[in-house]
Design an enzyme around this catalytic site. Structure first.
Site, short mmCIF file in Angstrom:
data_model
loop_
_atom_site.label_atom_id
_atom_site.label_comp_id
_atom_site.label_asym_id
_atom_site.label_seq_id
_atom_site.Cartn_x
_atom_site.Cartn_y
_atom_site.Cartn_z
N GLY A 49 0.82 -1.21 0.00
CA GLY A 49 0.00 0.00 0.00
C GLY A 49 0.85 1.27 0.00
O GLY A 49 1.71 1.43 0.86
N ASN A 72 -0.70 -8.98 11.84
CA ASN A 72 0.27 -7.94 11.53
C ASN A 72 -0.30 -6.58 11.83
O ASN A 72 -1.50 -6.34 11.70
CB ASN A 72 0.74 -8.04 10.07
CG ASN A 72 -0.09 -7.20 9.12
OD1 ASN A 72 0.11 -6.00 9.00
ND2 ASN A 72 -1.06 -7.83 8.46
N ASN A 130 -7.26 0.89 -0.78
CA ASN A 130 -7.42 0.31 0.55
C ASN A 130 -8.16 1.33 1.41
O ASN A 130 -7.63 2.39 1.71
CB ASN A 130 -6.04 -0.01 1.14
CG ASN A 130 -6.13 -0.58 2.55
OD1 ASN A 130 -7.22 -0.85 3.06
ND2 ASN A 130 -4.98 -0.76 3.18
N CYS A 133 -8.45 2.32 6.46
CA CYS A 133 -7.53 3.13 7.25
C CYS A 133 -8.31 4.21 7.98
O CYS A 133 -9.34 4.67 7.50
CB CYS A 133 -6.50 3.84 6.39
SG CYS A 133 -6.30 3.15 4.79
N LYS A 168 -10.85 -2.25 -2.10
CA LYS A 168 -10.60 -3.40 -1.23
C LYS A 168 -11.40 -3.23 0.06
O LYS A 168 -11.20 -2.27 0.81
CB LYS A 168 -9.11 -3.49 -0.92
CG LYS A 168 -8.77 -4.72 -0.11
CD LYS A 168 -7.35 -5.11 -0.34
CE LYS A 168 -6.93 -6.27 0.50
NZ LYS A 168 -5.51 -6.53 0.34
N GLY A 268 -1.91 -14.03 -0.31
CA GLY A 268 -1.16 -13.14 0.57
C GLY A 268 -0.17 -13.87 1.44
O GLY A 268 0.96 -14.17 1.04
N THR A 269 -0.59 -14.20 2.66
CA THR A 269 0.29 -14.80 3.67
C THR A 269 1.04 -16.03 3.14
O THR A 269 2.18 -16.27 3.54
CB THR A 269 -0.56 -15.16 4.91
OG1 THR A 269 -1.18 -13.94 5.36
CG2 THR A 269 0.26 -15.74 6.03
#
Ligand SMILES: Cc1cc2nc3c(=O)[nH]c(=O)nc-3n(C[C@H](O)[C@H](O)[C@H](O)COP(=O)(O)O)c2cc1C
Length: 303
Positions: A49, A72, A130, A133, A168, A268-269
Site C-alpha cells: 500500500g 500484523n 485500501n 484506514c 478493497k 497473501g500470507t
C-alpha cells in the site's frame, strides 16, 4: 484451445492471463520476489500500500504467528508514491504481468491526489484502493466503517481517475454486502474481498499484548472460511467482479473462491511461507481444469 492452456479472466475490460494475483503487503513491490517467481507467469500483483509521503510504520513487534495464520500491524510502512514511480516501476516496465497499485490516504484529499497522480502513470494497470484506514481528518473513524463513508471516499477517487478502480473491502463491518453495494454505486470497477480481520494475541512472558499496536490484522488459512462466505455473499449482491482474498494457500483454496463467485483471487500470507506459492496455485488450477474438462474459468459457478 484445450482447457488448461487458457486460464485467462476478464475483470471488466481488463484481461488477466490467469486469475492469480499476489496480494498487497505480501509481495513487496514485485521486485523482491524475482528470485522466486517469474512475474510474467502471474495474472498480476498488487504493490504494498502506497501513500503520498513515505511512512515508517508502527513500532515493533508488529507481526506474530497465530494458529493457522498471523497477525500484523505493520502500520502501512511504504516508500511513498514518488519513489515507487521513479525507482521501482522502471524496473518493471518490461514485464507483461498486470500491476495493481494498492494505495491509501489519511484524508479524502490524499485519496484524490493519489488517484489523480497514478492516473497518469502508464505502466499501472489498475488501482486498488485500501479503505481500511482511519480517517485522520474525521477523528480516526475508518473510511470503511459504514456504507456512507465508503461511498464518499470511493466517489471522490472515482472522479480523480480513469484507471480501473478496485476497492478493497474490510471484513470488520456488520454487513459486507452493504459496503460492497456502496462502493459499486460510487463507481468502483471491481472489489477485493477481503482485507485482514482485527485480532490480538497476548504475550505470556510480559503479560502484555504481543503487538506494540495492541491489535493487528489476522490473515492466513485461519480466515479462509470467513473470507469465502463474504465473497459468496458479495458476488451475489453486486454486478461488478469480485476478487477473492483470504487464506488462499493452495490451488484447491483458489478454486473454492472461483466457484463461490470470485472472478480472480489473491494470495497473501502464503507467499511468506512458500515464496513460489502463486506459481504452484496457477499450475494446480490448470491441472484441475484439465481433469474436470473445464474449458474456461467463466464456467465455474456453484451447482
Ligand atoms: C504483512 C501484511 C501486510 C499487508 N499490507 C496490506 C496493504 O498495504 N494494503 C492492503 O490493502 N492489504 C494489505 N494486507 C492484506 C492482504 O493483502 C490480504 O488482504 C490479507 O492478508 C488476507 O489474505 P491472506 O490470508 O492470503 O494473507 C497485508 C497483509 C499482510 C499479512
Amino acid at each position: 484451445m484445450a482447457t488448461g492452456n487458457n486460464l485467462s479472466v476478464k475483470l471488466g475490460q481488463l484481461e488477466f492471463a490467469n486469475p492469480v494475483i499476489a496480494a498487497s503487503g505480501t509481495f513487496g513491490y514485485g521486485l523482491e520476489y524475482l528470485p522466486f517467481v517469474d512475474l510474467d507467469l502471474l495474472g498480476g500483483f498488487s504493490t504494498k500500500g502506497l501513500s503520498l509521503k513515505p511512512r515508517i510504520g508502527n513500532a515493533v513487534p508488529r507481526m506474530v504467528e497465530t494458529a493457522s495464520g498471523m497477525l500484523n500491524a505493520i502500520g502501512l510502512e511504504n516508500i511513498g508514491l514518488e519513489k515507487f514511480v521513479n525507482e521501482k516501476l522502471p524496473l518493471l516496465e518490461n514485464y507483461k504481468t498486470r500491476i495493481l497499485v494498492n494505495f491509501f490516504g489519511d484524508t479524502k484529499e490524499e485519496y484524490i491526489e493519489m488517484a489523480a497522480r497514478l492516473s497518469d502513470v502508464e505502466r499501472v494497470d489498475a488501482l486498488e484502493m485500501n479503505i481500511s484506514c482511519p480517517n485522520v481528518a474525521e477523528g480516526g473513524v475508518s473510511f470503511s466503517s459504514g456504507p456512507a463513508n465508503v461511498s464518499r471516499v470511493v466517489a471522490v477517487a472515482r472522479q480523480a481517475t480513469k484507471k480501473f478502480l478496485i476497492v478493497k473491502l474490510s471484513p470488520n463491518v456488520a454487513d459486507i454486502t452493504e459496503t460492497a453495494k456502496s462502493a459499486e454505486g460510487a463507481g468502483a470497477d471491481a472489489l477485493s474481498v477481503v482485507n485482514t480481520h482485527i485480532g490480538m494475541a497476548m504475550n505470556l512472558e510480559t503479560r502484555k499484548p504481543y503487538l506494540a499496536n495492541v491489535t493487528g490484522g489476522l490473515s492466513g488459512p485461519a480466515i479462509k472460511p470467513l473470507a469465502l462466505r463474504m465473497v459468496y455473499a458479495t458476488a451475489r449482491a453486486v454486478k461488478i467482479p469480485v476478487i477473492g482474498v483470504g487464506g488462499i494457500s493452495v490451488a484447491e483454496d483458489a478454486l473454492e473462491f472461483l466457484i463461490a463467485g470470485a472472478t480472480a483471487i489473491q494470495v497473501g500470507t502464503a507467499n511468506f511461507i512458500d515464496p513460489p506459492a502463486t506459481i504452484k496455485i496457477i499450475d494446480g488450477i490448470r491441472a484441475w481444469c484439465q481433469r474436470q474438462g473445464v474449458k474456461s474459468l467463466a464456467e465455474l459457478k456453484p451447482r
